[in-house]
Each structure stands twice: as structure tokens, then as C-alpha cells.
Design an enzyme around this catalytic site. Structure first.
Site, short mmCIF file in Angstrom:
data_model
loop_
_atom_site.label_atom_id
_atom_site.label_comp_id
_atom_site.label_asym_id
_atom_site.label_seq_id
_atom_site.Cartn_x
_atom_site.Cartn_y
_atom_site.Cartn_z
N GLN A 250 39.93 30.04 -55.77
CA GLN A 250 40.40 30.79 -56.94
C GLN A 250 40.03 30.10 -58.24
O GLN A 250 39.78 30.77 -59.26
CB GLN A 250 41.91 30.98 -56.86
CG GLN A 250 42.36 31.84 -55.69
CD GLN A 250 41.76 33.23 -55.73
OE1 GLN A 250 41.97 34.00 -56.66
NE2 GLN A 250 40.96 33.56 -54.71
N HIS A 253 37.04 31.25 -60.44
CA HIS A 253 37.03 32.48 -61.23
C HIS A 253 36.64 32.21 -62.69
O HIS A 253 36.03 33.06 -63.34
CB HIS A 253 38.39 33.16 -61.19
CG HIS A 253 38.55 34.11 -60.04
ND1 HIS A 253 38.14 35.41 -60.08
CD2 HIS A 253 39.08 33.92 -58.80
CE1 HIS A 253 38.42 36.00 -58.92
NE2 HIS A 253 38.98 35.12 -58.13
N GLU A 318 50.26 35.02 -59.86
CA GLU A 318 49.54 36.23 -59.43
C GLU A 318 49.36 36.25 -57.91
O GLU A 318 49.69 37.23 -57.24
CB GLU A 318 48.18 36.26 -60.11
CG GLU A 318 47.30 37.43 -59.68
CD GLU A 318 45.90 37.33 -60.25
OE1 GLU A 318 45.20 38.35 -60.25
OE2 GLU A 318 45.49 36.24 -60.68
N HIS A 319 48.81 35.17 -57.36
CA HIS A 319 48.61 35.05 -55.91
C HIS A 319 49.47 33.90 -55.40
O HIS A 319 49.36 32.78 -55.90
CB HIS A 319 47.15 34.73 -55.57
CG HIS A 319 46.15 35.67 -56.16
ND1 HIS A 319 45.41 35.37 -57.28
CD2 HIS A 319 45.77 36.90 -55.75
CE1 HIS A 319 44.60 36.37 -57.55
NE2 HIS A 319 44.79 37.33 -56.65
N ASP A 352 41.36 39.50 -52.54
CA ASP A 352 40.38 39.71 -53.60
C ASP A 352 39.27 40.65 -53.18
O ASP A 352 38.77 41.45 -53.99
CB ASP A 352 39.74 38.37 -54.00
CG ASP A 352 40.63 37.53 -54.89
OD1 ASP A 352 41.63 38.05 -55.40
OD2 ASP A 352 40.30 36.35 -55.08
N HIS A 412 73.15 69.68 -80.12
CA HIS A 412 73.15 69.63 -78.66
C HIS A 412 74.40 70.35 -78.12
O HIS A 412 74.33 71.12 -77.15
CB HIS A 412 73.17 68.18 -78.17
CG HIS A 412 71.88 67.47 -78.30
ND1 HIS A 412 71.30 67.18 -79.51
CD2 HIS A 412 71.04 66.96 -77.35
CE1 HIS A 412 70.17 66.51 -79.31
NE2 HIS A 412 69.98 66.38 -78.00
#
Length: 437
Positions: A250, A253, A318-319, A352, A412
Site C-alpha cells: 500500500q 500508492h 481506510e484498509h 484494491d 402549516h
């Protein structure tokens, strides 16, 4: 106590930090005013891309591009998209329209209506992320979106054929070779040649994320994605070599990817660090992965697994990969994550690239309040109501009037009064004698 993580990797010079919000605002304002001319200008400026035939790919051009793609890649795209489609369809099947009768004659219902037009952004500046086509386009089509406009940038002035194949096979209705802020703004605002979209999905760099942020409100968005994140929870039985490989998978990235290991074993922590130092020099993406590891890598030693899960929940990564003896414990022990990857047989890279769950996930602690992109993001959950019984409507009118006047909403209240007057014969001073009885 934290363990130190000092891989001997030099940080590359990325130049002075850009004023991303100001740059993005300028591009958006220009495209809002000048349409296609501005889009063309920024494509030339940022991507060195100015196709004579325009940015949209014709069906003939798409067919020509796909014919150049390796048949094995085509086969793999089909298999991966089948996985994504199957999972997205299962999600949709659990979103049922319904109608209930609250009381005699009072009917309330719910419908899940697909968004009319979606823009899908498929990144491609650093890597040809064809997997993002599966996640954004195909999921939208499973949801029933009738019109999907898809944009991806050229890579170093070349057409990313594999990505175009994935976009077409995912079901994109229109494909544009267009990237960055100019692509997002064109889809959000519309131009002379690009129809306006109601919703934009897909990951991207800081400029793409900022464009989505500034345009939100004009259009809907999936989420504001930051740099990719990975967090591993490992116990004393975890394989340190696997921890190292998966953290680096990861970290490649980009130069700002947090890669975190939380473990109750000092041995696992220290051996993981050593393996990363040994693996980095021979990794083709070592410049990016090494920079992320040097600046954003962490190995944290905790007392026990409950402490590890509690700390992981604070990170809300995230992961989150669980490399423990009983990985399914995390399903009840944890609440904050984009997606969980349970056990040594399940790596983040599966999510992924190929397993079928969506890889567009919350970052920067957004997992504390939202999940990732899924079929439901492309559906508007809309309610409706109908009262078919006169007595029921009259009673609701009385209840509405009292509730509204408690809030000083006289208008109303009169809507309720009128129904009670018409259907139950109630008398109200404000209703003239000439009005319906």
C-alpha cells in the site's frame, strides 16, 4: 511504546507546496465561464494532451483501442468485473422498495431511484488504475444509472488502452480522455460537448479531491478521498515478513501513504521493520513506498489485542488488515474502518484489484462516520405518502395543527385545519363560511 521505523530512503524533492484550493478554484471558474475552450487549455497545460478529434472516444476508436489489449488482460477484466458485479448486485438486492399501512388508510412507502447521470473519474497520472473503472462505472450501472460519463487522463501523452477497455466493459456510456480538475469540473458544470452530471464518483489526487469538494452542492459526490491508508493489527503468531510485504504493497500508492502496524508482540514489530528495510531496495516502486514508510510509517507496540483493536478504531484507517489467530474477532471488536481484511489469506491488494468489494473507501478518519462507495450511493432513497381514508386524514389534520402551532407555524397548522374541517366537520374561526364544508 512506539518502535522506531527509520528506513534509509531519501525523500525526493516534490517542489514547493502548491496552493491547491486557489488553483482548483481558478480552473473551475474558468471552465464555468468558458466551457470547452478552458477544458482544452488546461488539458494542454496539465496533461500535454490536445487531441484533434476531441476528448470523447467514438465507438470505433474504443473498438480500435480494445483490439490492442492483451487477451489475458481482457479475460482478467471480465473475471474481476464479474466479482464486482456479483457483490454490487447482492447489495442492491438487499435494498428493497416497500410500502406499509401505518394505520387504516394511511400508506407510507419508500423507493430507491437511480441517479439520472453520473460522472466517473478514473485516475491515471501515476498508475493506470483500471480497477477504479470497475468500482465506479460498473457499480453505477448495477444500481440502474442510465447515463455514466467516464473520464480518465492520458498517461505521458499516450492512451491508456487497458483502462479504456475496463471503462467500456464496465458499461460507460461516454468515455473521455480527460483528466484532473478539468475533467471533474467539465462533468459537474457541463460544457458545449460534455453533458452535466448529477453525481461524481472516483478517487484522484489532491487536486481532484479539492475539485470535488468545491463543486459539492452543485453535484453530489461519493466521498473526499485522501492518500491511501493501511493499518495492520497483528498478534504474536503473525508472520513479520507478510506484515512487511503487505505494508509496502500500500505504501507504493504515493509518497504520503500512512502504513501502520499495531501489534502486541515486540518481536513481530522489530522483525517487520527489518524485513521492510531488506525489501525496499529491490522494490521497483521503492521511491514512493520508501518515502511513505520513512515519513508516515509506524509500528506501535500495545499490551494486548483489545488494546490493539481500540487503538485501530482511533486511527479509523481506510484498509484494516487483521493478522491474528482469530481474525473474525475484529468484526465485533472494531467499529471504525473503511474495509476489513480478515486473516493471512486475505490481503488489502485483493480489495484494491479483484475480490469484488469496492476500493473507493473513506480516509483521514472519515471511517468514523461513513463507509465507502457502494451501489446505494447511486440510489436516491425517496419516500412517498398517501392517505385514502377520510377519518384518518381528518385526525392527522388535527394532530398536524396542534404540532405546528407548538412551533408557531400557523400556515402549516391551517393545512391541517382545512382537512379536519372538510372531513370531520370541525369549526375554525379562520375558515370563511363560503369555503368548502
Amino acid at each position: 511504546m512506539p518502535l522506531t521505523v527509520p528506513p534509509p530512503i531519501l525523500t525526493p524533492d516534490f517542489g514547493p507546496k502548491a496552493d491547491v484550493p486557489s488553483i482548483v478554484k481558478g480552473v473551475i471558474d474558468d471552465i464555468r465561464q468558458n466551457g470547452d475552450a478552458a477544458v482544452k487549455k488546461y488539458s494542454q497545460q496539465f496533461d500535454k494532451w490536445d487531441p484533434k478529434a476531441g476528448f470523447k472516444l467514438s465507438q470505433e476508436k474504443v473498438d480500435e483501442i480494445i483490439s490492442q489489449v492483451d487477451p489475458q488482460i481482457i479475460s482478467d477484466i471480465k473475471e474481476v468485473q464479474a466479482n464486482v458485479r456479483k457483490f454490487a448486485q447482492a447489495q442492491k438486492d438487499h435494498l428493497q422498495d416497500f410500502e406499509i399501512e401505518m394505520s387504516p388508510g394511511v400508506h407510507l412507502g419508500q423507493r430507491n431511484i437511480p441517479i439520472a447521470s453520473v460522472g466517473a473519474y478514473i485516475p491515471g497520472g501515476r498508475y493506470p488504475l483500471l480497477a477504479s473503472a470497475h468500482m465506479t462505472i460498473l457499480t453505477a450501472k448495477v444500481a440502474g444509472v442510465p447515463n455514466v460519463v467516464a473520464c480518465t487522463p492520458p498517461i505521458a501523452g499516450q492512451i491508456p488502452a487497458n483502462t479504456v477497455a475496463a471503462m467500456h466493459m464496465a458499461g460507460a456510456d461516454h468515455i473521455y480522455l480527460l483528466g484532473g480538475v478539468q475533467a471533474v469540473a467539465a462533468m459537474a458544470l457541463g460544457t458545449e460537448t460534455i453533458d452535466v452530471c448529477d453525481f461524481i464518483a472516483g478517487p484522484g489526487n489532491a487536486f481532484v479531491a479539492e475539485a470535488k469538494k468545491q463543486l459539492f452542492g452543485n453535484i453530489g459526490i461519493d466521498l473526499l478521498a485522501g492518500p491511501t491508508e493501511v493499518l495492520i493489527v497483528a498478534d504474536e503468531k503473525a508472520d513479520p515478513y507478510m506484515c512487511a510485504v503487505d505494508l509496502l504493497s500500500q505504501a507504493e500508492h504515493g509518497p504520503d501513504t500512512p502504513a501502520v502496524l499495531i501489534t502486541n508482540s515486540e518481536q513481530v514489530g522489530r522483525e517487520t521493520i527489518q524485513h521492510i528495510e531488506n525489501l525496499l531496495p529491490n522494490l521497483s516502486t521503492r521511491e514512493l513506498a520508501g518515502t511513505s514508510w520513512k515519513n508516515f510509517g509506524e509500528v506501535i507496540l500495545v499490551r494486548d489485542l483489545p488494546s490493539a483493536y481500540a487503538l485501530a478504531d482511533q486511527y479509523a484507517s481506510e484498509h484494516v488488515q487483521i493478522l491474528t489467530e482469530n481474525p473474525r474477532e475484529a468484526l465485533t471488536a472494531m467499529k471504525n474502518y473503511g474495509s476489513l481484511f480478515l486473516g493471512a489469506n486475505t490481503c488489502v491488494s485483493y480489495g484494491d484489484k479483484c475480490i469484488g468489494t469496492n476500493h473507493v473507501l473513506p480516509t483521514r478518519k472519515a471511517a468514523k462516520y461513513t463507509g465507502g462507495l457502494w451501489v446505494g450511493k447511486y440510489l436516491k432513497t425517496c419516500t412517498y405518502q398517501e392517505v385514502t381514508d377520510d377519518q384518518a386524514s381528518g385526525r392527522l389534520g388535527e394532530l398536524c395543527a396542534r404540532s405546528a402551532r407548538a412551533e408557531n407555524f400557523e400556515g402549516h397548522a391551517r393545512s391541517g385545519d382545512l382537512r379536519a374541517h372538510m372531513l370531520l366537520g370541525r369549526k375554525y374561526d379562520w375558515i370563511e363560511e363560503s369555503k368548502p364544508s
